[in-house]
Design an enzyme around this catalytic site. Structure first.
Site, PDB file in Angstrom:
ATOM      1  N   MET A  79       9.527  -4.598  -5.435  1.00 34.31           N
ATOM      2  CA  MET A  79       9.974  -4.928  -6.796  1.00 34.31           C
ATOM      3  C   MET A  79      11.434  -5.359  -6.765  1.00 34.31           C
ATOM      4  SD  MET A  79       8.323  -1.779  -8.915  1.00 34.31           S
ATOM      5  CE  MET A  79       6.749  -1.031  -8.443  1.00 34.31           C
ATOM      6  N   HIS A 115       2.496  -6.027  -1.770  1.00 36.31           N
ATOM      7  CA  HIS A 115       2.339  -6.445  -3.169  1.00 36.31           C
ATOM      8  C   HIS A 115       3.711  -6.874  -3.692  1.00 36.31           C
ATOM      9  CE1 HIS A 115       1.132  -4.979  -7.510  1.00 36.31           C
ATOM     10  NE2 HIS A 115       1.324  -6.283  -7.445  1.00 36.31           N
ATOM     11  N   ASP A 153      -5.203  -1.674  -8.886  1.00 34.54           N
ATOM     12  CA  ASP A 153      -3.920  -1.005  -8.666  1.00 34.54           C
ATOM     13  C   ASP A 153      -3.351  -0.443  -9.967  1.00 34.54           C
ATOM     14  OD1 ASP A 153      -1.436  -0.243  -7.754  1.00 34.54           O
ATOM     15  OD2 ASP A 153      -0.734  -2.271  -7.282  1.00 34.54           O
ATOM     16  N   MET A 175       5.993  -7.885  -6.340  1.00 32.62           N
ATOM     17  CA  MET A 175       6.246  -7.955  -7.789  1.00 32.62           C
ATOM     18  C   MET A 175       7.641  -8.532  -7.952  1.00 32.62           C
ATOM     19  SD  MET A 175       4.494  -4.358  -8.774  1.00 32.62           S
ATOM     20  CE  MET A 175       4.575  -3.815  -7.078  1.00 32.62           C
ATOM     21  N   SER A 182      -0.369   3.945  -1.841  1.00 36.91           N
ATOM     22  CA  SER A 182       0.873   3.215  -2.138  1.00 36.91           C
ATOM     23  C   SER A 182       2.065   4.077  -1.756  1.00 36.91           C
ATOM     24  CB  SER A 182       0.940   2.891  -3.626  1.00 36.91           C
ATOM     25  OG  SER A 182       2.274   2.583  -3.972  1.00 36.91           O
ATOM     26  N   HIS A 229      -0.442   0.268   1.123  1.00 35.70           N
ATOM     27  CA  HIS A 229      -0.006  -0.616   0.034  1.00 35.70           C
ATOM     28  C   HIS A 229       1.505  -0.476  -0.133  1.00 35.70           C
ATOM     29  CE1 HIS A 229      -0.738  -2.897  -3.691  1.00 35.70           C
ATOM     30  NE2 HIS A 229       0.168  -2.109  -4.259  1.00 35.70           N
ATOM     31  N   MET A 286      -4.273  -5.528 -11.902  1.00 38.08           N
ATOM     32  CA  MET A 286      -3.368  -4.446 -12.301  1.00 38.08           C
ATOM     33  C   MET A 286      -3.999  -3.680 -13.459  1.00 38.08           C
ATOM     34  SD  MET A 286      -0.688  -4.485 -10.323  1.00 38.08           S
ATOM     35  CE  MET A 286       0.027  -3.076 -11.159  1.00 38.08           C
ATOM     36  N   ASP A 298       4.732  -1.651  -2.274  1.00 32.14           N
ATOM     37  CA  ASP A 298       5.142  -2.239  -3.549  1.00 32.14           C
ATOM     38  C   ASP A 298       6.574  -2.738  -3.483  1.00 32.14           C
ATOM     39  OD1 ASP A 298       2.860  -1.919  -5.317  1.00 32.14           O
ATOM     40  OD2 ASP A 298       3.154   0.242  -5.038  1.00 32.14           O
TER      41      ASP A 298
HETATM   42  C1  DX5 Z   1       2.761  -0.291  -9.883  1.00 31.49           C
HETATM   43  C2  DX5 Z   1       2.428  -0.485  -8.420  1.00 31.49           C
HETATM   44  C3  DX5 Z   1       1.378   0.437  -7.930  1.00 31.49           C
HETATM   45  C4  DX5 Z   1       1.727   1.902  -8.001  1.00 31.49           C
HETATM   46  C5  DX5 Z   1       0.459   2.675  -8.116  1.00 31.49           C
HETATM   47  O1  DX5 Z   1       3.547  -1.334 -10.327  1.00 31.49           O
HETATM   48  O2  DX5 Z   1       1.987  -1.801  -8.170  1.00 31.49           O
HETATM   49  O3  DX5 Z   1       0.964   0.092  -6.614  1.00 31.49           O
HETATM   50  O4  DX5 Z   1       2.446   2.347  -6.896  1.00 31.49           O
HETATM   51  O5  DX5 Z   1       0.793   3.996  -8.296  1.00 31.49           O
HETATM   52  P1  DX5 Z   1      -0.134   5.026  -9.066  1.00 31.49           P
HETATM   53  O6  DX5 Z   1      -1.367   5.191  -8.258  1.00 31.49           O
HETATM   54  O7  DX5 Z   1       0.714   6.252  -9.113  1.00 31.49           O
HETATM   55  O8  DX5 Z   1      -0.416   4.450 -10.442  1.00 31.49           O
HETATM   56 ZN    ZN Z   2       1.036  -2.208  -6.175  1.00 28.96          ZN
END
Ligand code: DX5
Ligand code: ZN
Length: 219
Positions: A38, A67, A176, A69, A9, A34, A138, A36
């Site tokens: 947000m 991903h 994840d 969010m 990620s 990956h 998750m 993320d």
């Molecule tokens: C959290 C994200 C994850 C995060 C994982 O909301 O969706 O993808 O980056 O990071 P680690 O491996 O540090 O928990």
């Molecule tokens: Zn993620």
């Protein structure tokens, strides 16, 4: 023997050196990247948008696992498609007509996935499994990297593995949040296909070795 795919990620990467960090994990054998996304609304954090995805698309051939969010992914997923996403994973909790959105994403040629937050049961997405390319479990509350793995999510992974295998669905189980070498083993034993990892790769002394260790996880 079944192999696990590792999806580093970039949330935990050095944002002033994204091209360098992506090249580093690509070289070490990362399977997916990956990403993320947000929005400060669906989760209490704001990260990256389509412009960044478009920029890093130029420096990587990895499979871009986006991903989302975000609230209202129906409105924004196409921007990530144009930017170079290979898979769009949206949240079950953010969308009313999920089947419609999955079909739209698949019809565009991308892989489609749905993610469930820790409090969302497998039953909420069970009917969609035959349609999905990816189901993302998750194992932390979404919003931040570096949190601790929630062990009580392991039964969800086993439950999904059983349903997918019994019905011969073509859907990968992605996990994840809080993945390190120990929790990776637990997830793999429970039936995960793809493991996302941010902190345990990018914050490691030797990120390439840490990625290789995760890739070699066996039961
Ligand atoms: C959290 C994200 C994850 C995060 C994982 O909301 O969706 O993808 O980056 O990071 P680690 O491996 O540090 O928990
Ligand atoms: Zn993620």
């Amino acid at each position: 023997m079944k192999k696990v795919l590792i999806a580093p990620s970039i949330l935990s990467a050095d944002f002033s050196n994204l091209d360098r960090d992506i090249a580093m994990i690509e070289q070490a054998g990362a399977d997916w990247l990956h990403i993320d996304v947000m929005d400060g609304h669906f989760v209490p954090n704001i990260t990256i948008g389509p412009l960044v995805v478009k920029s890093i698309r130029k420096c990587s051939k990895l499979f871009f696992d986006v991903h989302l969010m975000i609230t209202n992914p129906e409105k924004y997923w196409k921007n990530f498609h144009s930017a170079g996403a290979d898979a769009i994973v949206f949240h079950e909790e953010a969308v009313t007509d999920k089947i419609k959105l999955v079909n739209e994403i698949k019809n565009s040629g991308l892989k489609a996935g749905v993610s469930i937050k820790p409090k969302t049961p497998v039953s909420s997405i069970e009917k969609m499994l035959p349609l999905l390319d990816i189901v993302l479990v998750m194992t932390v509350e979404p919003g931040f990297g570096g949190q601790s793995f929630m062990e009580d999510m392991l039964p969800k992974i086993s439950q999904l593995r059983k349903i997918i295998d019994e019905n011969k669905y073509n859907c990968l189980i992605e996990v994840d949040g809080g993945i390190n070498i120990d929790t990776a083993k637990q997830c793999f034993s429970a039936g995960a296909d793809v493991l996302v990892s941010g902190n345990s790769i990018f914050a490691a002394k030797d990120p390439q070795q840490s990625l290789k260790d995760l890739k070699s996880v066996r039961v």
